[in-house]
Write an enzyme that holds these catalytic residues in place. Sequence first.
Site, short mmCIF file in Angstrom:
data_model
loop_
_atom_site.label_atom_id
_atom_site.label_comp_id
_atom_site.label_asym_id
_atom_site.label_seq_id
_atom_site.Cartn_x
_atom_site.Cartn_y
_atom_site.Cartn_z
N HIS A 193 8.62 6.63 1.18
CA HIS A 193 8.32 7.99 0.52
C HIS A 193 7.38 9.01 1.18
CE1 HIS A 193 9.83 5.38 -2.82
NE2 HIS A 193 10.08 6.60 -3.38
N SER A 249 7.34 4.31 -6.26
CA SER A 249 6.99 4.49 -4.83
C SER A 249 5.84 3.27 -4.60
CB SER A 249 6.45 5.80 -4.25
OG SER A 249 5.67 5.72 -3.08
#
EC number: 3.9.1.3
Length: 122
Positions: free
Chosen positions: A50, A91
């Site tokens: 991410h 994430s």
Amino acid sequence: AAVMAGEALSRVPDVQIDGDGVFKYVLVRVRGAGAPAKDVVRGHAWAEYHADLFERTAEELARHGLSCECLGGGRVSHRPEERKIHVYGYSVGFGRADHAVTTEKLKAEYPNYEITWADEGY
């Protein structure tokens, strides 16, 4: 400066995601000097992490005098042949994005799609 920042902000696309597949995404709050902030969605299969998505987005925005912060991440499953997008997951580095916000952004960009989200899954 606020007017220029507002113009720069208005040119930032709300959604940039790959046209097909399953990939990571980040929800990013973009700010210009003295301008209101807006949230944007970025999701691409090339990103291993991410943070890769966020760093690339931050670099692009910085060139236009805009700053940003990552609000979280997740995954997107984009199936264009079925006109379906599913938002889920989180994430590890940034935490879970507000998938409801992401879904609203995607609905505006893909009005003919069935767009769903869930907090389950990775």
